[in-house]
Design a protein around this motif. Structure first.
Motif, PDB file in Angstrom:
ATOM      1  N   LEU A   1      -4.381   8.591  -0.312  1.00  0.00           N
ATOM      2  CA  LEU A   1      -4.870   7.389   0.352  1.00  0.00           C
ATOM      3  C   LEU A   1      -6.115   6.851  -0.348  1.00  0.00           C
ATOM      4  O   LEU A   1      -6.237   5.641  -0.564  1.00  0.00           O
ATOM      5  CB  LEU A   1      -5.145   7.671   1.830  1.00  0.00           C
ATOM      6  CG  LEU A   1      -5.523   6.464   2.689  1.00  0.00           C
ATOM      7  CD1 LEU A   1      -4.470   5.368   2.611  1.00  0.00           C
ATOM      8  CD2 LEU A   1      -5.739   6.910   4.134  1.00  0.00           C
TER       9      LEU A   1
ATOM     10  N   ILE B   1      -4.607   3.626   7.542  1.00  0.00           N
ATOM     11  CA  ILE B   1      -3.354   3.075   7.023  1.00  0.00           C
ATOM     12  C   ILE B   1      -2.890   1.915   7.899  1.00  0.00           C
ATOM     13  O   ILE B   1      -2.492   0.859   7.402  1.00  0.00           O
ATOM     14  CB  ILE B   1      -2.267   4.167   6.915  1.00  0.00           C
ATOM     15  CG1 ILE B   1      -2.613   5.128   5.773  1.00  0.00           C
ATOM     16  CG2 ILE B   1      -0.879   3.547   6.698  1.00  0.00           C
ATOM     17  CD1 ILE B   1      -1.747   6.381   5.720  1.00  0.00           C
TER      18      ILE B   1
ATOM     19  N   GLN C   1      -2.451  -1.817   6.568  1.00  0.00           N
ATOM     20  CA  GLN C   1      -1.156  -2.490   6.605  1.00  0.00           C
ATOM     21  C   GLN C   1      -1.228  -3.816   7.364  1.00  0.00           C
ATOM     22  O   GLN C   1      -0.547  -4.770   6.990  1.00  0.00           O
ATOM     23  CB  GLN C   1      -0.075  -1.576   7.175  1.00  0.00           C
ATOM     24  CG  GLN C   1       0.309  -0.513   6.152  1.00  0.00           C
ATOM     25  CD  GLN C   1       1.563   0.231   6.508  1.00  0.00           C
ATOM     26  OE1 GLN C   1       1.620   0.886   7.546  1.00  0.00           O
ATOM     27  NE2 GLN C   1       2.561   0.125   5.663  1.00  0.00           N
TER      28      GLN C   1
ATOM     29  N   ASP D   1       1.712  -2.361   0.453  1.00  0.00           N
ATOM     30  CA  ASP D   1       2.199  -2.059   1.801  1.00  0.00           C
ATOM     31  C   ASP D   1       3.210  -0.907   1.766  1.00  0.00           C
ATOM     32  O   ASP D   1       3.130   0.024   2.566  1.00  0.00           O
ATOM     33  CB  ASP D   1       2.823  -3.315   2.413  1.00  0.00           C
ATOM     34  CG  ASP D   1       3.343  -3.075   3.806  1.00  0.00           C
ATOM     35  OD1 ASP D   1       2.589  -2.579   4.658  1.00  0.00           O
ATOM     36  OD2 ASP D   1       4.533  -3.392   4.053  1.00  0.00           O
TER      37      ASP D   1
ATOM     38  N   LEU E   1       1.455   2.405   1.161  1.00  0.00           N
ATOM     39  CA  LEU E   1       0.802   2.902   2.373  1.00  0.00           C
ATOM     40  C   LEU E   1       1.818   3.556   3.309  1.00  0.00           C
ATOM     41  O   LEU E   1       1.542   4.598   3.907  1.00  0.00           O
ATOM     42  CB  LEU E   1       0.064   1.774   3.080  1.00  0.00           C
ATOM     43  CG  LEU E   1      -1.199   1.267   2.383  1.00  0.00           C
ATOM     44  CD1 LEU E   1      -1.654  -0.053   2.988  1.00  0.00           C
ATOM     45  CD2 LEU E   1      -2.306   2.312   2.431  1.00  0.00           C
TER      46      LEU E   1
END
Length: 173
Positions: free
Chosen positions: A40, A102, A106, A146, A149
């Motif tokens: 991440l 996240i 997003q 996106d 993620l």
């Protein structure tokens, strides 16, 4: 600014995107610092580099269309960044925090995908071929971010976050 033409609307959207991307340049390093998952952290750092490129493309579009992109604040991004700040201020299980990061990221990506997609469609309608290509390049990167993620969530973070619930259940017994 009056919005009498599609060109007027596209200019307004480009200014909004420019503001949004510049707000992200400030937010992404903080998100990367807070993230505990190595993947991440890398995703946020990588997207920060891409975001610099998004700003440069928008500047290129501004020059091509003779538009000054400054002077507008993207209030939607401001709100999304503010929600993200709430997560940055929380303490807790690192995997749960990563899951929240996240989700926040997003929401930002989905906003950008919608904004770039509609602006690209306007540019296409107006016959701005170079602008369409530049917006599509950014749109592709936003979609890939996106997707990345989602992969990090599904392959790493969510299962660790769910185990926090199992640990809580064990403590209650």
């Amino acid at each position: 600014m009056a919005m009498d033409t599609l060109s007027d609307l596209m200019e307004d959207e480009l200014k909004d995107l420019f503001s949004a991307e510049n707000q992200l340049l400030k937010a992404l390093p903080k998100m990367a610092k807070k993230a505990s998952s190595k993947d991440l952290k890398e995703a946020f750092t990588s997207h920060l580099k891409e975001t610099h490129g998004h700003v440069q493309r928008l500047e290129q579009i501004g020059k091509a269309l003779d538009i000054k992109l400054t002077g507008k604040k993207c209030h939607a991004m401001e709100g999304l960044v503010e929600e993200g700040k709430e997560i940055l201020e929380k303490d807790g299980n690192p995997s749960v925090i990563d899951t929240a990061l996240i989700g926040a990221a997003q929401r930002v990506e989905h906003y950008e995908i919608a904004a770039y997609g509609s602006t690209r469609a306007m540019a296409e309608q107006l016959g701005h071929t170079e602008v369409v290509a530049l917006l599509q390049e950014t749109l592709d990167e936003e979609g890939a971010a996106d997707k990345k993620l989602t992969e990090i969530a599904e392959q790493d973070v969510l299962s660790d976050a769910a185990s926090a619930d199992s640990d809580e259940d064990d403590k209650e017994e």
